[in-house]
Design a protein around this motif. Sequence first.
Motif, mmCIF file in Angstrom:
data_model
loop_
_atom_site.group_PDB
_atom_site.id
_atom_site.type_symbol
_atom_site.label_atom_id
_atom_site.label_comp_id
_atom_site.label_asym_id
_atom_site.label_seq_id
_atom_site.Cartn_x
_atom_site.Cartn_y
_atom_site.Cartn_z
ATOM 1 N N LEU A 119 0.815 -1.211 0.000
ATOM 2 C CA LEU A 119 0.000 0.000 0.000
ATOM 3 C C LEU A 119 0.850 1.263 0.000
ATOM 4 N N GLU A 120 1.944 1.255 0.730
ATOM 5 C CA GLU A 120 2.826 2.422 0.702
ATOM 6 C C GLU A 120 3.443 2.593 -0.689
ATOM 7 N N LYS A 121 3.928 1.507 -1.226
ATOM 8 C CA LYS A 121 4.544 1.549 -2.563
ATOM 9 C C LYS A 121 3.567 2.077 -3.605
ATOM 10 N N TRP A 122 2.339 1.600 -3.551
ATOM 11 C CA TRP A 122 1.363 1.978 -4.571
ATOM 12 C C TRP A 122 0.829 3.395 -4.380
ATOM 13 N N GLU A 123 0.722 3.848 -3.135
ATOM 14 C CA GLU A 123 0.276 5.223 -2.933
ATOM 15 C C GLU A 123 1.302 6.209 -3.490
ATOM 16 N N LYS A 124 2.575 5.856 -3.381
ATOM 17 C CA LYS A 124 3.647 6.743 -3.848
ATOM 18 C C LYS A 124 3.903 6.623 -5.351
ATOM 19 N N ASP A 125 3.291 5.643 -5.985
ATOM 20 C CA ASP A 125 3.478 5.410 -7.420
ATOM 21 C C ASP A 125 2.392 6.157 -8.192
ATOM 22 N N ASP A 126 2.781 7.176 -8.930
ATOM 23 C CA ASP A 126 1.809 8.005 -9.647
ATOM 24 C C ASP A 126 1.070 7.260 -10.744
ATOM 25 N N THR A 127 1.575 6.108 -11.161
ATOM 26 C CA THR A 127 0.898 5.358 -12.221
ATOM 27 C C THR A 127 -0.240 4.495 -11.677
ATOM 28 N N VAL A 128 -0.298 4.344 -10.357
ATOM 29 C CA VAL A 128 -1.331 3.511 -9.741
ATOM 30 C C VAL A 128 -2.537 4.375 -9.364
ATOM 31 N N GLU A 129 -3.729 3.947 -9.764
ATOM 32 C CA GLU A 129 -4.935 4.727 -9.491
ATOM 33 C C GLU A 129 -5.987 3.967 -8.693
ATOM 34 N N ARG A 164 -13.976 -6.322 -14.831
ATOM 35 C CA ARG A 164 -14.205 -4.996 -15.400
ATOM 36 C C ARG A 164 -13.418 -3.929 -14.630
ATOM 37 N N LEU A 165 -13.343 -4.064 -13.327
ATOM 38 C CA LEU A 165 -12.562 -3.113 -12.529
ATOM 39 C C LEU A 165 -11.085 -3.182 -12.902
ATOM 40 N N MET A 166 -10.597 -4.393 -13.125
ATOM 41 C CA MET A 166 -9.188 -4.568 -13.483
ATOM 42 C C MET A 166 -8.863 -3.952 -14.843
ATOM 43 N N SER A 167 -9.880 -3.807 -15.686
ATOM 44 C CA SER A 167 -9.640 -3.293 -17.036
ATOM 45 C C SER A 167 -10.005 -1.816 -17.193
ATOM 46 N N LEU A 168 -10.369 -1.164 -16.098
ATOM 47 C CA LEU A 168 -10.724 0.252 -16.176
ATOM 48 C C LEU A 168 -9.546 1.090 -16.678
ATOM 49 N N LYS A 169 -9.851 2.078 -17.459
ATOM 50 C CA LYS A 169 -8.822 2.984 -17.967
ATOM 51 C C LYS A 169 -8.526 4.110 -16.993
ATOM 52 N N LYS A 170 -9.507 4.371 -16.095
ATOM 53 C CA LYS A 170 -9.320 5.398 -15.077
ATOM 54 C C LYS A 170 -9.731 4.826 -13.724
ATOM 55 N N GLY A 171 -9.068 5.305 -12.663
ATOM 56 C CA GLY A 171 -9.371 4.771 -11.342
ATOM 57 C C GLY A 171 -9.968 5.785 -10.401
ATOM 58 N N ASP A 172 -10.472 6.904 -10.938
ATOM 59 C CA ASP A 172 -11.068 7.907 -10.054
ATOM 60 C C ASP A 172 -12.377 7.374 -9.470
ATOM 61 N N LYS A 173 -12.783 7.935 -8.340
ATOM 62 C CA LYS A 173 -13.920 7.374 -7.598
ATOM 63 C C LYS A 173 -15.230 7.429 -8.383
ATOM 64 N N ASP A 174 -15.439 8.456 -9.201
ATOM 65 C CA ASP A 174 -16.682 8.553 -9.961
ATOM 66 C C ASP A 174 -16.784 7.455 -11.012
ATOM 67 N N THR A 175 -15.669 7.190 -11.679
ATOM 68 C CA THR A 175 -15.642 6.128 -12.688
ATOM 69 C C THR A 175 -15.877 4.769 -12.042
ATOM 70 N N VAL A 176 -15.217 4.537 -10.921
ATOM 71 C CA VAL A 176 -15.350 3.268 -10.214
ATOM 72 C C VAL A 176 -16.778 3.090 -9.698
ATOM 73 N N LYS A 177 -17.344 4.145 -9.128
ATOM 74 C CA LYS A 177 -18.710 4.073 -8.604
ATOM 75 C C LYS A 177 -19.711 3.759 -9.718
ATOM 76 N N THR A 178 -19.551 4.400 -10.855
ATOM 77 C CA THR A 178 -20.452 4.160 -11.987
ATOM 78 C C THR A 178 -20.409 2.703 -12.423
ATOM 79 N N LEU A 179 -19.210 2.140 -12.472
ATOM 80 C CA LEU A 179 -19.079 0.740 -12.877
ATOM 81 C C LEU A 179 -19.717 -0.194 -11.844
ATOM 82 N N ILE A 180 -19.421 0.018 -10.574
ATOM 83 C CA ILE A 180 -19.989 -0.855 -9.535
ATOM 84 C C ILE A 180 -21.516 -0.812 -9.583
ATOM 85 N N GLU A 181 -22.069 0.364 -9.835
ATOM 86 C CA GLU A 181 -23.523 0.504 -9.857
ATOM 87 C C GLU A 181 -24.170 -0.206 -11.043
#
Length: 383
Positions: free
Chosen positions: A46-56, A200-217
């Motif tokens: 979790l520390e590694k991924w939070e500091k990695d700008d490519t991880v969303e 579908r979550l694994m294949s998302l192009k964006k990881g922002d909360k709105d995009t993720v919420k829309t998919l889950i719904e």
Amino acid sequence: MANVAIPDEPVVLAEEIDHVRLVTLNRPRHLNVISSETVSLLAGYLEKWEKDDTVELILIKGAGRAFSAGGDLRMFYEGKKTRDSCLEVVYRMYWLCYHIHTYKKTQVALVNGISMGGGASLMVPMKFSVVTEKTVFATPEAGIGFHTECGFSYMLSRLPGRLGEFLALTGARLNSAELVAAGLATHFVPSEKLPELEKRLMSLKKGDKDTVKTLIEEFSCNAQINEDSILKKQSVIDECFSKNSVDEIIASFEAEACKEGNGWIGPVLKGLKRSSPTGLMITLRSVREGRKQTLADCLKKEFRITMNILRTTISGDVYEGIRALTIDKDNTPKWDPSSLDKVNEKDVDTVFQAFEPHLELQIPDKEECRWDGKYENSAYAMK
């Protein structure tokens, strides 16, 4: 094919696809209980991924029929032979809990099974927690002489009315519909749809909360709580669990049990009376203090309580509770003190007393150094 971990396989699996990371708790034969190794691996990732700008986006799930059943009770029981043998894992876990609550990237917990105690601390704080009809939640620690921990004195104290006290003291279970209704989970998704949602979550192009919420719904649906749900008993719970002490709570609950339509109280009351008197008194106080405390203050307090309990500062009930539940499995614990009236309030005060500043759980108060305070840099590691 059965999803069983190979002996040499890591207890936590990490998968990286583009800007998405998937964590799998991988001790299915042991209901994905949390060990020292589990905590260390999770914190590192979790520390590694939070500091990695490519991880969303971060996903977490459990292998097998459990998300996580909580802490490794056998590890704690065996640790009683050597003072503070479990201090490191406790310190690391509570420190990790703070960072899960305050994480900077979008997190999704996919919870398709048992989620209890400390295991649920990997579910409830997430931006999105997806539950299924197989999900079962509880915080049963008080029943074995322990207390509500891993940030739950903070989380439960913020539930409606006195529901937090009720869940903490009784260890009552909630199903998926109840979790969503209580605000302890965000979405209900039928279990047969969960693999496709994960894909579908694994294949998302964006990881922002709105995009993720829309998919889950797209996958989620409304789950109605049953008429006999404890969430429909809020008025009774508020009346009884607002009393000043555990003794008064039980007396009030007994009075309510005699009234028509309150047959549900009997089994809950029986379990409450069988629980550790010391564990109940500590838990009630901790949850109530939590209402006025910050997350960081709650975690620091829980660290003190846990260490005092494991050190048997006022009682050895936690080891007796684990013995009766997990080791001998006779379900006949011999509590000491044996009843609520024999638990000394001043002894309970001792469990809550602050440690010397350098021996407290070190949670950074400045954003720029939020990953400071690790165990390896603490006073305990320097000994």
